[in-house]
Design a protein around this motif. Structure first.
Motif, PDB file in Angstrom:
ATOM      1  N   ALA A   1      21.277  62.357 128.850  1.00  0.00           N
ATOM      2  CA  ALA A   1      21.226  61.087 128.108  1.00  0.00           C
ATOM      3  C   ALA A   1      21.598  61.205 126.984  1.00  0.00           C
ATOM      4  O   ALA A   1      22.093  60.437 126.274  1.00  0.00           O
ATOM      5  N   THR A   2      21.964  62.501 126.274  1.00  0.00           N
ATOM      6  CA  THR A   2      22.339  62.553 124.860  1.00  0.00           C
ATOM      7  C   THR A   2      23.838  62.587 124.691  1.00  0.00           C
ATOM      8  O   THR A   2      24.523  62.662 125.669  1.00  0.00           O
ATOM      9  N   ARG A   3      24.172  61.681 123.820  1.00  0.00           N
ATOM     10  CA  ARG A   3      25.625  61.429 123.520  1.00  0.00           C
ATOM     11  C   ARG A   3      26.329  62.581 123.132  1.00  0.00           C
ATOM     12  O   ARG A   3      25.876  63.565 122.611  1.00  0.00           O
ATOM     13  N   PRO A   4      27.667  62.446 123.583  1.00  0.00           N
ATOM     14  CA  PRO A   4      28.487  63.739 123.161  1.00  0.00           C
ATOM     15  C   PRO A   4      28.681  63.544 121.633  1.00  0.00           C
ATOM     16  O   PRO A   4      29.051  62.354 120.945  1.00  0.00           O
ATOM     17  N   ALA A   5      28.386  64.691 121.061  1.00  0.00           N
ATOM     18  CA  ALA A   5      28.581  64.553 119.338  1.00  0.00           C
ATOM     19  C   ALA A   5      28.724  65.822 118.595  1.00  0.00           C
ATOM     20  O   ALA A   5      28.522  66.804 119.510  1.00  0.00           O
ATOM     21  N   ARG A   6      29.560  65.969 117.667  1.00  0.00           N
ATOM     22  CA  ARG A   6      29.907  67.285 116.911  1.00  0.00           C
ATOM     23  C   ARG A   6      28.759  67.938 116.353  1.00  0.00           C
ATOM     24  O   ARG A   6      27.685  67.112 115.838  1.00  0.00           O
ATOM     25  N   PRO A   7      28.812  69.002 116.317  1.00  0.00           N
ATOM     26  CA  PRO A   7      27.658  69.694 115.799  1.00  0.00           C
ATOM     27  C   PRO A   7      27.597  69.586 114.230  1.00  0.00           C
ATOM     28  O   PRO A   7      28.484  69.614 113.524  1.00  0.00           O
ATOM     29  N   ILE A   8      26.301  69.321 113.489  1.00  0.00           N
ATOM     30  CA  ILE A   8      26.299  69.113 112.292  1.00  0.00           C
ATOM     31  C   ILE A   8      25.924  70.485 111.345  1.00  0.00           C
ATOM     32  O   ILE A   8      26.207  70.644 110.347  1.00  0.00           O
ATOM     33  N   ILE A   9      24.874  71.135 112.217  1.00  0.00           N
ATOM     34  CA  ILE A   9      24.356  72.246 111.715  1.00  0.00           C
ATOM     35  C   ILE A   9      24.109  73.254 112.915  1.00  0.00           C
ATOM     36  O   ILE A   9      24.155  72.920 114.120  1.00  0.00           O
ATOM     37  N   GLU A  10      24.792  74.216 112.554  1.00  0.00           N
ATOM     38  CA  GLU A  10      24.729  75.412 113.594  1.00  0.00           C
ATOM     39  C   GLU A  10      23.745  76.607 112.702  1.00  0.00           C
ATOM     40  O   GLU A  10      23.958  77.171 111.822  1.00  0.00           O
ATOM     41  N   LEU A  11      22.882  77.045 113.709  1.00  0.00           N
ATOM     42  CA  LEU A  11      22.082  78.159 113.281  1.00  0.00           C
ATOM     43  C   LEU A  11      22.412  79.507 114.250  1.00  0.00           C
ATOM     44  O   LEU A  11      22.710  79.272 115.576  1.00  0.00           O
ATOM     45  N   ARG A  12      22.792  80.443 113.777  1.00  0.00           N
ATOM     46  CA  ARG A  12      23.200  81.823 114.442  1.00  0.00           C
ATOM     47  C   ARG A  12      22.526  82.900 113.991  1.00  0.00           C
ATOM     48  O   ARG A  12      22.557  83.470 112.831  1.00  0.00           O
ATOM     49  N   ASP A  13      21.491  83.264 114.964  1.00  0.00           N
ATOM     50  CA  ASP A  13      20.635  84.279 114.844  1.00  0.00           C
ATOM     51  C   ASP A  13      19.881  84.335 113.518  1.00  0.00           C
ATOM     52  O   ASP A  13      19.657  85.428 112.752  1.00  0.00           O
TER      53      ASP A  13
ATOM     54  N   THR B   1      22.112  74.493 117.944  1.00  0.00           N
ATOM     55  CA  THR B   1      22.925  73.331 117.201  1.00  0.00           C
ATOM     56  C   THR B   1      22.256  72.052 116.896  1.00  0.00           C
ATOM     57  O   THR B   1      21.899  71.617 117.980  1.00  0.00           O
ATOM     58  N   ILE B   2      22.602  71.612 115.951  1.00  0.00           N
ATOM     59  CA  ILE B   2      22.072  70.060 115.790  1.00  0.00           C
ATOM     60  C   ILE B   2      22.990  69.263 115.628  1.00  0.00           C
ATOM     61  O   ILE B   2      23.976  69.514 114.909  1.00  0.00           O
ATOM     62  N   ARG B   3      23.068  68.243 116.306  1.00  0.00           N
ATOM     63  CA  ARG B   3      24.422  67.238 116.486  1.00  0.00           C
ATOM     64  C   ARG B   3      24.337  66.257 115.550  1.00  0.00           C
ATOM     65  O   ARG B   3      23.242  65.600 114.808  1.00  0.00           O
ATOM     66  N   GLN B   4      25.450  65.947 114.977  1.00  0.00           N
ATOM     67  CA  GLN B   4      25.681  64.668 114.005  1.00  0.00           C
ATOM     68  C   GLN B   4      24.795  63.419 114.456  1.00  0.00           C
ATOM     69  O   GLN B   4      25.277  63.068 115.670  1.00  0.00           O
ATOM     70  N   GLY B   5      24.406  62.840 113.834  1.00  0.00           N
ATOM     71  CA  GLY B   5      23.665  61.500 113.939  1.00  0.00           C
ATOM     72  C   GLY B   5      22.415  61.578 114.623  1.00  0.00           C
ATOM     73  O   GLY B   5      21.867  60.482 115.217  1.00  0.00           O
ATOM     74  N   GLU B   6      22.043  62.580 115.394  1.00  0.00           N
ATOM     75  CA  GLU B   6      20.878  62.816 116.043  1.00  0.00           C
ATOM     76  C   GLU B   6      19.540  62.580 115.320  1.00  0.00           C
ATOM     77  O   GLU B   6      19.515  63.274 113.938  1.00  0.00           O
ATOM     78  N   PHE B   7      18.337  62.288 115.931  1.00  0.00           N
ATOM     79  CA  PHE B   7      17.003  62.335 114.983  1.00  0.00           C
ATOM     80  C   PHE B   7      16.462  63.543 116.021  1.00  0.00           C
ATOM     81  O   PHE B   7      16.139  63.725 117.069  1.00  0.00           O
TER      82      PHE B   7
ATOM     83  N   LYS C   1      14.462  53.274 112.846  1.00  0.00           N
ATOM     84  CA  LYS C   1      15.516  52.081 112.602  1.00  0.00           C
ATOM     85  C   LYS C   1      16.258  52.309 111.486  1.00  0.00           C
ATOM     86  O   LYS C   1      17.528  52.306 111.629  1.00  0.00           O
ATOM     87  N   LEU C   2      15.683  52.871 110.524  1.00  0.00           N
ATOM     88  CA  LEU C   2      16.694  53.121 109.591  1.00  0.00           C
ATOM     89  C   LEU C   2      17.567  54.417 109.834  1.00  0.00           C
ATOM     90  O   LEU C   2      18.701  54.397 109.572  1.00  0.00           O
ATOM     91  N   GLN C   3      17.029  55.368 110.426  1.00  0.00           N
ATOM     92  CA  GLN C   3      18.004  56.450 110.974  1.00  0.00           C
ATOM     93  C   GLN C   3      19.169  55.914 111.712  1.00  0.00           C
ATOM     94  O   GLN C   3      20.457  56.215 111.467  1.00  0.00           O
ATOM     95  N   ARG C   4      18.882  55.058 112.900  1.00  0.00           N
ATOM     96  CA  ARG C   4      19.980  54.428 113.566  1.00  0.00           C
ATOM     97  C   ARG C   4      20.807  53.719 112.615  1.00  0.00           C
ATOM     98  O   ARG C   4      22.112  53.693 112.836  1.00  0.00           O
ATOM     99  N   GLN C   5      20.441  53.005 111.695  1.00  0.00           N
ATOM    100  CA  GLN C   5      21.152  52.041 110.734  1.00  0.00           C
ATOM    101  C   GLN C   5      22.125  52.872 109.820  1.00  0.00           C
ATOM    102  O   GLN C   5      23.250  52.570 109.865  1.00  0.00           O
ATOM    103  N   VAL C   6      21.572  54.249 109.314  1.00  0.00           N
ATOM    104  CA  VAL C   6      22.524  54.729 108.282  1.00  0.00           C
ATOM    105  C   VAL C   6      23.466  55.898 109.096  1.00  0.00           C
ATOM    106  O   VAL C   6      24.268  56.380 108.504  1.00  0.00           O
ATOM    107  N   GLY C   7      22.683  56.105 110.400  1.00  0.00           N
ATOM    108  CA  GLY C   7      23.503  57.114 111.031  1.00  0.00           C
ATOM    109  C   GLY C   7      23.496  58.566 110.636  1.00  0.00           C
ATOM    110  O   GLY C   7      24.362  59.304 111.036  1.00  0.00           O
ATOM    111  N   ILE C   8      22.771  58.893 109.524  1.00  0.00           N
ATOM    112  CA  ILE C   8      22.692  60.116 109.040  1.00  0.00           C
ATOM    113  C   ILE C   8      21.706  61.086 110.093  1.00  0.00           C
ATOM    114  O   ILE C   8      20.740  60.548 110.614  1.00  0.00           O
ATOM    115  N   THR C   9      21.843  62.506 110.022  1.00  0.00           N
ATOM    116  CA  THR C   9      21.058  63.206 111.043  1.00  0.00           C
ATOM    117  C   THR C   9      19.984  63.498 110.130  1.00  0.00           C
ATOM    118  O   THR C   9      19.788  63.731 109.045  1.00  0.00           O
ATOM    119  N   PHE C  10      18.733  63.272 110.965  1.00  0.00           N
ATOM    120  CA  PHE C  10      17.234  63.294 110.378  1.00  0.00           C
ATOM    121  C   PHE C  10      16.852  64.522 111.075  1.00  0.00           C
ATOM    122  O   PHE C  10      16.867  64.773 112.426  1.00  0.00           O
TER     123      PHE C  10
END
Lengths: 374, 291
Positions: A8-20, A37-43, A190-199
């Motif tokens: 279901a999740t949309r294809p998106a580039r990673p915004i945060i990567e945690l490595r060990d 990995t946390i993706r760009q624009g996801e909640f 709603k705000l998160q969808r509107q601004v498109g920032i990763t929360f």
């Protein structure tokens, strides 16, 4: 850590990567080798009981805590040695941390000091941010005169005005009353969808996480136990611990008889022999003793005059407890051949009676609703 | 019947509890103050008061340059003491509030009160020992060959008064600032940094404004009593370190001129009150209600 594929999740580039990523205080481990990995624009939600490390992880991302080991990348850039004030993240604090000596607009515009814009441009941005969170016209008020919900909106506006790449929310709704909390949940979404920032939301409230998130990481003891969409987390928890943390799950002892490529054959106490698909074993399956779980709403009490189920199977038992909620009734039913009562929730429909304690009842259940835990 | 009702009522109980303090305040503060105010309008006679209303005391106080000069020196010295005390108290309060672990804070505050264990007079005399002609500093500097002759600018002047007073009032200045710093929600400082400010800018934009209520209290607590200090300038001030309280003492007890001494006192009180109010007014935005 287990991460299953989520179509279901949309294809998106990673915004945060945690490595060990590791964090320890002395010999106490707050975070144990977390990689994800946390993706760009996801909640994204970090869900877990207190002390599981979720807040520590959030504070590591914000830059308030230094990593003890591993690497943290935000938008491809290694954050090692980058202080909080130079990170592309902003935080909504649990206490909101509204500056009490400033007005609402001074609070919202706090981070704009080094912004090259003119005074008028900054004022316009502050007004715009206030309007976005529904506080238009509140700019001149003293911050200490605001209600809890208004403070939270100011904290949101103050963070979002800086257009961070990631917005961090540290249990932002825990101080609000139930009604306000529910309203803010949908507003935040709603705000998160509107601004498109990763929360990234930290919460111990599983319902809140389910309602708001695209993906949830369930954390126990400094580790991510499961990272999945809310629906998969609810329907296919990978362990008993995750299942118990999210919603109500009934468990019955079972014996795994045979593990095939597609099907797994079981012997479940009280329900008899049955076979489930491999997909119903998110934590894997081995022959031997195990347990199966099912949600209260997946079983149905059969009433007089109900049509005989065609697909489902039927068990019999005795009602041991009835809790009436208005729209729902929660029953505890002791199935024949089972030691512990199970919980079953029924929607209250016109014309259907509420059973009394001690009454015998028939229960329809579907093997497809079961989950196997090793 | 009615009497008993008043005694048993909540208001009655309140007044009852308040009465020792009220009696104390009236007997030892309000009454003497009123007496001084009345004296200041009476005609001075030699060693006695002539009970006749006059404004001549005030015209003398405002007209004779000696009073203006002493008042000005008192204010300048008190300002210097206040600046020295508050500026040195702030880092100490900050250190205890932010860098001492919570369980050690009480110990640190306790240590700060140690100077109070000896009488104020003894502490002033100790400064004489330290700053004197054959004192600790001069002997030490002579011994290591830094100076040939003892330094004389250390004692019996305005400097020694400022040093001695600053030392005495340090704990009074530290505590209000400490309390104000303790009240600051630590997440506010993280919020400051989270919103892009360095630690120094966060200090200037968040910590300092929120600590200002304590700073204002410290300034008043140090400034108001030091303007009227009498013991310290008498003991370590020499002739160039005399302050307004010294001339009040002179008028009252050496010259027996109660009306004149009272007029100087009332004038000094008025000036200090006005300065304190102006100071509070200038800092009013730091003092408004905060949750």
């Amino acid at each position: 850590m287990t991460e299953s594929q989520d179509p279901a999740t949309r294809p998106a580039r990673p915004i945060i990567e945690l490595r060990d990523v590791e964090k320890y205080y002395g010999d106490y481990y707050a975070l144990r080798k977390i990689s994800t990995t946390i993706r760009q624009g996801e909640f994204f939600s970090l869900l877990g009981p207190s002390g599981c490390g979720k807040t520590t992880l959030l504070r590591c991302i914000a830059g308030f805590e230094e990593l003890s080991g591993g690497a943290l990348l935000i938008d491809g850039r290694d954050m090692n040695g980058v202080p909080a004030n130079n990170r592309p993240t902003n935080m909504v604090f649990q206490s909101y941390a509204i500056f009490p000596h400033l007005t609402v607009e001074e609070n919202v515009g706090f981070g704009l000091r080094r912004d090259p814009g003119t005074k008028a441009e900054k004022a316009a941005r502050v007004a715009e941010a206030l309007e976005m969170v529904g506080l238009k016209g509140y700019g001149k008020r003293a911050a200490h005169a605001l209600s809890g919900g208004q403070r939270q909106r100011v904290a949101l506006a103050r963070a979002l005005i800086l257009k961070p790449k990631v917005l961090l929310l540290d249990e932002p709704l825990s101080a609000l009353d139930k009604k306000m909390r529910e309203q803010m949940q949908s507003e935040l979404r709603k705000l998160q969808r509107q601004v498109g920032i990763t929360f990234i939301l930290v919460t111990h409230d599983q319902e809140e996480a389910l309602i708001m998130s695209d993906r949830i990481a369930v954390m126990f003891d400094g580790e991510i136990a499961q990272l999945d969409s809310p629906e998969r987390l609810y329907r296919r928890p990978v362990s008993r611990k995750v299942a118990e943390f999210i919603g109500i799950m009934n468990f019955l002892p079972a014996t795994v008889v045979e593990v095939g490529a597609e099907q797994v054959a079981l012997d479940v106490g009280g329900l008899g022999r049955l076979s489930i698909t491999a997909e119903q074993c998110p934590g894997g399956a081995r022959t031997g003793t195990a347990s199966v779980g099912f949600r209260p709403e997946t079983m149905t009490l059969l009433f007089e005059g109900d049509p005989e189920p065609t697909r489902a199977r039927v068990a019999e038992g005795k009602v041991t407890e009835v809790v009436y909620y208005g729209d729902m009734t929660y029953y505890e039913v002791l199935l024949d051949g089972v030691e512990k009562p199970i919980q079953i929730s029924m929607r209250n429909v016109v014309g259907r009676p509420v059973l009394q304690r001690g009454q015998r009842t028939r229960v329809a259940w579907d093997p497809a609703a079961l989950v196997l835990f090793g | 019947m009615k009497q008993r009702k008043i005694l048993g009522s909540e208001a009655g109980n309140g007044y009852l509890m308040l009465s020792p303090t009220a009696i104390y305040s009236i007997a030892l503060m309000a009454a003497p103050l009123i007496a001084v105010l009345v004296f200041s309008f009476m005609t001075p006679g030699y060693l006695k008061i002539i009970w006749k209303f006059t404004l001549s005391n005030y015209t003398t106080v405002l007209g004779d340059p000696i009073y203006a000069a002493l008042m000005e020196r008192s204010l300048v010295m008190a300002a210097a003491v206040t600046a020295a005390t508050v500026l040195s108290a702030f880092p100490i309060a900050y250190f205890i509030s932010f860098h001492v672990s919570p369980e050690r804070k009480s110990l640190w505050l306790f240590l700060i009160t140690i100077p109070f264990w000896t009488s104020y007079l003894i502490r002033v005399f100790l400064w004489k020992v330290i700053l004197g002609y054959n004192g600790v500093i001069n002997s030490a500097f002579e011994a290591i060959g830094l100076i040939k002759q003892p330094m004389t600018f250390l004692l019996y002047n305005a400097n020694s008064v400022v040093i001695t007073l600053a030392h005495s009032y340090a704990p009074f200045a530290i505590l209000p600032i400490f309390v104000a710093l303790e009240k600051i929600d630590r997440s506010l400082l993280e919020a400051g940094q989270d919103l892009g400010e360095s630690q120094i800018m966060t200090f200037l934009r968040v910590t300092l404004p929120l600590a200002m209520s304590g700073v204002v209290a410290s300034v008043l607590i140090v400034f108001i009593p030091t303007v009227g200090d009498y013991v310290t300038p008498t003991l370590v001030g020499g002739s160039s370190g005399q302050m307004i309280a010294n001339i009040i003492q002179l008028q009252y007890f050496k010259l027996g001129n109660y009306p004149m001494g009272s007029a100087v006192s009332i004038t000094a009180m008025g000036i200090v009150t006005v300065l304190a109010l102006i100071f509070l007014f200038l800092n009013r935005r730091f003092l408004r209600g905060q949750k």
